[in-house]
Design a protein around this motif. Structure first.
Motif, PDB file in Angstrom:
ATOM      1  N   HIS A  60       1.074  -1.594  -0.743  1.00  0.00           N
ATOM      2  CA  HIS A  60      -0.479  -0.192  -0.441  1.00  0.00           C
ATOM      3  C   HIS A  60       0.731   1.464  -0.273  1.00  0.00           C
ATOM      4  N   SER A  78     -11.734   1.982  -2.178  1.00  0.00           N
ATOM      5  CA  SER A  78     -10.710   2.677  -2.682  1.00  0.00           C
ATOM      6  C   SER A  78     -10.749   2.091  -4.035  1.00  0.00           C
ATOM      7  N   THR A 100      -7.383   4.651   4.095  1.00  0.00           N
ATOM      8  CA  THR A 100      -5.996   3.560   3.706  1.00  0.00           C
ATOM      9  C   THR A 100      -5.152   3.990   5.152  1.00  0.00           C
ATOM     10  N   HIS A 140       1.066   3.919  -5.082  1.00  0.00           N
ATOM     11  CA  HIS A 140       1.206   4.517  -5.835  1.00  0.00           C
ATOM     12  C   HIS A 140       1.570   5.000  -6.942  1.00  0.00           C
ATOM     13  N   ARG A 152      -8.894   6.510   0.328  1.00  0.00           N
ATOM     14  CA  ARG A 152      -6.591   6.732   0.429  1.00  0.00           C
ATOM     15  C   ARG A 152      -6.569   7.126   1.678  1.00  0.00           C
ATOM     16  N   THR A 166      -2.524  12.527  -4.593  1.00  0.00           N
ATOM     17  CA  THR A 166      -2.945  11.198  -4.257  1.00  0.00           C
ATOM     18  C   THR A 166      -2.029  10.621  -3.189  1.00  0.00           C
ATOM     19  N   PHE A 218      -2.651  10.115   0.995  1.00  0.00           N
ATOM     20  CA  PHE A 218      -2.226   8.680   1.936  1.00  0.00           C
ATOM     21  C   PHE A 218      -1.380   8.786   2.894  1.00  0.00           C
ATOM     22  N   LEU A 256      -6.047  -2.915  -6.425  1.00  0.00           N
ATOM     23  CA  LEU A 256      -6.233  -2.206  -4.727  1.00  0.00           C
ATOM     24  C   LEU A 256      -6.616  -3.231  -4.533  1.00  0.00           C
TER      25      LEU A 256
END
Length: 502
Positions: free
Chosen positions: A32, A180, A196, A36, A193, A138, A142, A252
């Protein structure tokens, strides 16, 4: 009998089983944390060309030639188009357009090369050109989530226990990870995200200290390095998953799935007996220790209670030595994460395809960790931490001139990250250990959140991102020299163990 001596007396298979489960949990994290690279990958693209049916007699290359301006290196622009077809370029492609004013930004969307990725969030919502900042954001969203989660789980796991918070973290990771994957808008993805990241922060914070609290002083280094190696395994598995699953929704799902297995396996892992004793819950601790002794075939023993006090993040700065440790550790963690994620999120500049780069970056970490196993036991934690960070910075700086040094920089960067988890867990006392890990992880995730945005500085100067990563790594490495050495020192239980003269 001191707790360290007790663990030495009854240690064995039980601890090995605990570490096996915790290592499984550790695999989840890089899948995770570094997602990206694939989730938001930007494939080759150019402006969508309207009325292409009018060019039926032209090849695709010729259509691009009369519709898309070229950059100085001869490649077609990704973000600009001609307002009118430039048919004269068919006669001589080296000619210039008739009028610079006819060059404009894309008006009809983009066309993407899907040979490498079926879809990413960049192609889903056109996060390119003027929207490139949203694409990089993004990752920042996260890590903002991870930053917030570090403070929350750091405090709660010292208050309510390691295992309870680890279970909560895993369940929330599955829920928000799947949400997500089901995102139907960029806003929904950004929110889920972020959440998460909050959830996964608990796993990141608790796994290493929980493992170390179940082993004696002789096996602490091995425990820290072993759990760290499984981060690298997760790194390589991410490359495999991304190679096999080219559609971002299903990717994901693929990287969130292992959390379900972790929830089942964690049921077997006991709460930290060291934490239970520090909180005055001696009967519960004794029950877990009896189970440990029985599985390992050892004799019974007595456990002495300790004083139960409640602490908060403020306690990290109340006394002189703890205050110095906290300030310096915060700077070191920021530098470690800032440089590590700066390296890990730039997979396109090393002459390999993105999947192979991810795999190589994962596999190069393993020998780095094995070298650190020797170094932290020979030269100590402080020297290892400082020099790995400084060398990371120097290699990143030299990478501007010699690109091959990027692999060395990645190795040093991972060595610094491996050391900092082990080192910080040893610096803080049991009653404050998760608060300390929460605070330092907050500083690390702040660095992780800023690292992707630094790539945008290349618009001012191509080498400015590398110079920034280099400077931060070297400066934070110098600060590490101010921390106390913890090699062969018993884990401190209370604040008085930290503050007493050495």
């Amino acid at each position: 009998m001191r707790f360290e001596d007790l663990l030495l007396e009854i240690g064995g298979r039980f601890q090995i089983l605990i570490l096996a489960v915790l290592c499984l949990l550790r695999i989840n994290l890089p899948m995770h944390f570094l997602l990206h690279n694939f989730l938001a990958a930007i494939p080759s693209h150019h402006c969508a060309i309207p009325h292409q049916e009018a060019f039926v007699n032209l090849t695709m290359e010729e259509v691009l030639l009369i519709s898309i301006p070229r950059k100085p290196d001869g490649t077609f622009s990704s973000c600009e188009m001609f307002s009118q077809p430039q048919f004269h370029l068919l006669l001589n492609s080296s000619l210039q357009p008739e009028n610079k004013s006819i060059i404009q930004h894309c008006q009809h969307g983009w066309v993407y090369d899907h040979s490498q990725f079926t879809s990413t969030i960049s192609t889903q919502w056109d996060l390119v050109c003027e929207q490139r900042g949203l694409n990089q954001a993004t990752a920042t969203f996260f890590f903002i989530g991870v930053t917030m989660g570090a403070m929350v789980f750091g405090y709660l796991s010292d208050r309510f226990g390691r295992k309870t918070m680890l279970q909560l973290s895993l369940v929330c990771s599955v829920v928000f990870g799947m949400l997500s994957a089901a995102s139907v808008s960029y806003t929904m993805l950004a929110i889920t995200r972020t959440l998460t990241g909050v959830a996964l922060s608990g796993i990141s914070l608790i796994v290493v200290p929980l493992g170390m609290e179940w082993v004696d002083v002789q096996h602490r280094t091995f425990t820290g390095i072993l759990t760290s190696i499984f981060w690298s395994v997760g790194n390589m598995l991410l490359a495999l998953a991304a190679y096999l699953v080219r559609e971002w929704h299903w990717l994901l799902v693929a990287v969130t799935g292992p959390c379900l297995l972790s929830i089942v396996c964690l049921w077997w892992v006991p709460e930290s007996a060291r934490w239970l004793i520090a909180k005055g819950k001696v009967k519960q601790a004794h029950r877990h220790l009896l189970r440990c002794a029985r599985i390992n075939g050892r004799k019974d023993f007595d456990v002495s209670p300790e004083v139960d006090l409640n602490y908060s993040y403020i306690s990290l700065f109340r006394t002189p030595v703890l205050r110095k440790i906290s300030l310096c550790s915060g700077v070191v963690w920021f530098g470690v994460a800032f440089s590590y994620y700066g390296m890990s999120m730039n997979l396109t500049g090393f002459g390999l395809n993105i999947y192979l780069s991810q795999f190589v970056f994962g596999i190069i970490e393993i020998p780095a960790k094995m070298v650190m196993y020797v170094l932290v036991n020979r030269v100590g934690r402080r020297q290892s931490q400082a020099w790995t960070l400084i060398l990371t910075g120097l290699c990143i700086g030299a990478n501007i001139v010699i690109p091959k040094l990027a692999i060395m920089a990645k190795g040093f960067s991972e060595a610094a990250f491996t050391t900092v988890y082990l080192y910080t867990s040893e610096l803080y006392p049991t009653i404050l250990r998760q608060n300390g890990m929460g605070y330092t992880s907050f500083m690390a995730r702040l660095g992780g959140a800023l690292a992707p945005l630094v790539f945008l500085l290349d618009e001012a100067w191509r080498s400015l991102p590398e110079v920034t990563y280099c400077g931060v790594a070297v400066c934070s490495g110098a600060v590490a020299f101010l921390l106390p050495e913890t090699l062969n020192v018993r884990l401190p239980e209370g604040i008085e163990d930290i503050e007493k003269p050495q």
